[in-house]
Design an enzyme around this catalytic site. Structure first.
Site, PDB file in Angstrom:
ATOM      1  N   ARG A 151      -7.685  -1.376  11.462  1.00 13.06           N
ATOM      2  CA  ARG A 151      -6.422  -0.847  10.915  1.00 13.06           C
ATOM      3  C   ARG A 151      -6.638   0.252   9.881  1.00 13.06           C
ATOM      4  NH1 ARG A 151      -6.479  -6.290   9.450  1.00 13.06           N
ATOM      5  NH2 ARG A 151      -7.193  -6.719   7.331  1.00 13.06           N
ATOM      6  N   ASP A 152      -5.519   0.796   9.425  1.00 14.40           N
ATOM      7  CA  ASP A 152      -5.423   1.709   8.282  1.00 14.40           C
ATOM      8  C   ASP A 152      -6.025   3.089   8.554  1.00 14.40           C
ATOM      9  OD1 ASP A 152      -4.444  -0.638   7.193  1.00 14.40           O
ATOM     10  OD2 ASP A 152      -6.229  -1.057   5.991  1.00 14.40           O
TER      11      ASP A 152
ATOM     12  N   ASP B 211       0.786  -1.241   0.000  1.00 12.12           N
ATOM     13  CA  ASP B 211       0.000   0.000   0.000  1.00 12.12           C
ATOM     14  C   ASP B 211       0.819   1.293   0.000  1.00 12.12           C
ATOM     15  OD1 ASP B 211      -1.600  -2.102   0.710  1.00 12.12           O
ATOM     16  OD2 ASP B 211      -2.325  -1.213   2.559  1.00 12.12           O
TER      17      ASP B 211
HETATM   18  C1  FRU Z   1      -4.048  -3.659   2.426  1.00 11.85           C
HETATM   19  C2  FRU Z   1      -3.484  -4.124   3.753  1.00 11.85           C
HETATM   20  C3  FRU Z   1      -3.887  -3.196   4.868  1.00 11.85           C
HETATM   21  C4  FRU Z   1      -2.801  -3.428   5.873  1.00 11.85           C
HETATM   22  C5  FRU Z   1      -1.587  -3.602   4.986  1.00 11.85           C
HETATM   23  C6  FRU Z   1      -0.574  -4.564   5.505  1.00 11.85           C
HETATM   24  O1  FRU Z   1      -3.327  -4.151   1.348  1.00 11.85           O
HETATM   25  O2  FRU Z   1      -3.873  -5.442   4.024  1.00 11.85           O
HETATM   26  O3  FRU Z   1      -5.172  -3.424   5.387  1.00 11.85           O
HETATM   27  O4  FRU Z   1      -2.642  -2.348   6.742  1.00 11.85           O
HETATM   28  O5  FRU Z   1      -2.070  -4.058   3.755  1.00 11.85           O
HETATM   29  O6  FRU Z   1       0.571  -4.549   4.711  1.00 11.85           O
END
Ligand code: FRU
Length: 471
Positions: free
Chosen positions: A159-160, A41
């Protein structure tokens, strides 16, 4: 492992891995890609201190997902990039299984990173901390530790964080999963980036008018065009339909209106952002001149990702080109940023005539603008095929694992095509950005040419693109 130990391993990985990666004919000429290992990402995309900063999910040690680092590059113009000190290394207990995705904001003239500390337990369960790190004068980041613990009533899949400033407060959208495994997006508010208040669920499976809509919505992003709010997200678990949701996971958006006080988001239907094969985890930022720019991951997890031939050269996946988003007639449009015209070599070649009489054009690192009076086919270096039949545009390639042909579709009236090609990537912008098709492909390096066929008139503008290495 301590940061120092991890950095010792990083040094070895780069020293042994770089010469091997450099031999791969599928290395890209002008896209961001990992030096070694796996890039996923885009994270922390921001314009600050007169430069664009892009961070990225990185496993420097292997072509697999795992305890992610945050790599960091910066650029004055989105064309020439340079490496910055690695921003985040998963060394602390609260992030031991990865410094997962997040975003950047500028506060007190310093870039602040908000990211997810991912922690997995031996029984297969996990927890997540939303963490803060602050830019230092030498360009490194100092971790401030967790600022949000796992909210009650959700699984460990939280997350994120994507953070923005609105009406004197910081806001965050955060991906979460309910105990019955439904994907949700949470809204938080803060005055200082340290203390966060959960305002509520703004969207998700079984929220608003949606019924079943996936078990996890990764990488949410919320931004606005005038009075319209857009929620971008990546739902996992949508069943494929005839021509929709054909990839394992989706990236798309809802158009709506967010009530920041009641944390309610009224929205319309889900639109896919891309009709190609690989496009995931996009993240946007607003530039100083008011543009909304986007990077996406030109990859897709968990499907055939690790069957890509670059894996034997020790690297895998890359970023899309930087794109500008606009909002017209209730839809997002995506186009390559205008800065990318800097890559064009000279004025290019203009050609008009019957498609099958067109000369072959070199396509390893090239840009084409095409308009066509009727159906035509374009063979992309003998390894992928773009075909317009008057009703639909199809992109066909060989599946990397099964070697069978696979196709993606766009239905509509085709006026213009804009194609950006790199050694192993295809980015196709339809009708000035009304739709996109994005994909990796791995042609034999000896086959460099693009060939048109068809009995109708086409006009073509072709440029070769310069390489642009990261310093
Ligand atoms: C999306 C993801 C996110 C996570 C990250 C881990 O591609 O799965 O949800 O934070 O990649 O690398």
């Amino acid at each position: 492992m301590s940061e120092i130990t991890l950095l010792k391993h990083l040094a070895r990985s780069l020293m042994t891995g770089q010469p091997i990666a450099a031999q791969d004919p599928h290395r890209l000429h002008w896209h961001l890609m990992p030096t070694t290992g796996l890039m996923n990402d885009p994270n922390g995309f921001i314009q600050a201190h007169g430069r664009y900063h892009l961070f990225y999910q990185w496993n420097p040690f292997a072509c697999k997902h795992g305890a992610k680092w945050w790599g960091h590059v910066s650029s004055p113009d989105l064309v020439q990039w340079k490496h910055e000190p690695v921003a985040l290394i998963p060394s602390e207990d609260y992030e031991i299984n990865g410094c997962y995705s997040g975003s950047a904001v500028l506060k007190d003239e310093k870039i602040h990173l908000l990211y997810t500390g991912n922690v997995k337990f031996p029984d297969g369960s996990r927890t997540a901390w939303q963490c803060l790190a602050v830019e230092q004068p030498d360009g490194t980041y100092e971790k401030q530790g967790p600022v949000i613990a796992l909210p009650e009533g959700y699984t460990g899949h939280v997350r994120d964080p994507k953070v923005w400033f609105h009406d004197n407060h910081w806001y965050m959208v955060l991906a979460a999963q309910s105990p019955n495994l439904k994907g949700k997006v949470l809204l938080y508010r803060s005055d200082d980036l340290q203390q966060w208040e959960l305002k509520g669920e703004i969207a998700g499976s079984y929220v608003n008018q949606l019924t079943e809509f996936g078990y996890m919505w990764e990488c949410p992003d919320l931004f606005s065009f005038n009075d319209t709010d857009i929620l971008m997200c990546c739902p996992q678990g949508l069943a494929a339909k005839a021509y929709e949701f054909l990839n394992l996971y989706q990236a798309g958006y809802f158009v709506g209106s967010l009530d920041y006080e009641t944390a309610s988001f009224s929205h319309g239907k889900f639109h896919e952002l891309d009709n190609g094969f690989e496009f995931y985890a996009p993240q946007t930022t607003e530039t100083e001149d008011g543009r909304r720019l986007l990077f996406g991951w030109l990859g897709l997890p968990d499907d055939n990702e690790l069957a890509q031939p670059t894996v034997k050269y020790g690297w895998v996946d890359c970023m899309t080109c930087p794109r500008e988003l606009t909002f017209q007639d209730g839809k997002l449009y995506q186009n390559p940023v205008s800065e990318l015209t800097e890559l064009r070599q000279g004025n290019g070649v203009l050609w008009s005539g019957i498609a099958k009489e067109a000369p072959s054009f070199e396509g390893v690192s090239a840009e084409l603008q095409i308009s066509a009076a009727g159906p035509f086919t374009l063979s992309l270096r003998g390894d992928a095929r773009l075909a317009w039949d008057g009703e639909k545009l199809t992109l066909t390639r060989q599946n990397w694992r099964t070697q069978e042909e696979e196709t993606r579709y766009w239905f509509g009236q085709l006026d213009k095509l804009h194609l950006l090609l790199d050694a192993s990537s295809i980015e196709l912008f339809i009708n000035d950005g009304e739709a996109c098709m994005t994909a990796r492909y791995f042609p034999d390096h000896a086959s460099k040419m693009l060939r048109f066929s068809g009995d109708h008139a086409v006009s073509i503008h072709h440029w070769l693109l310069s390489a642009c290495v990261v310093e």
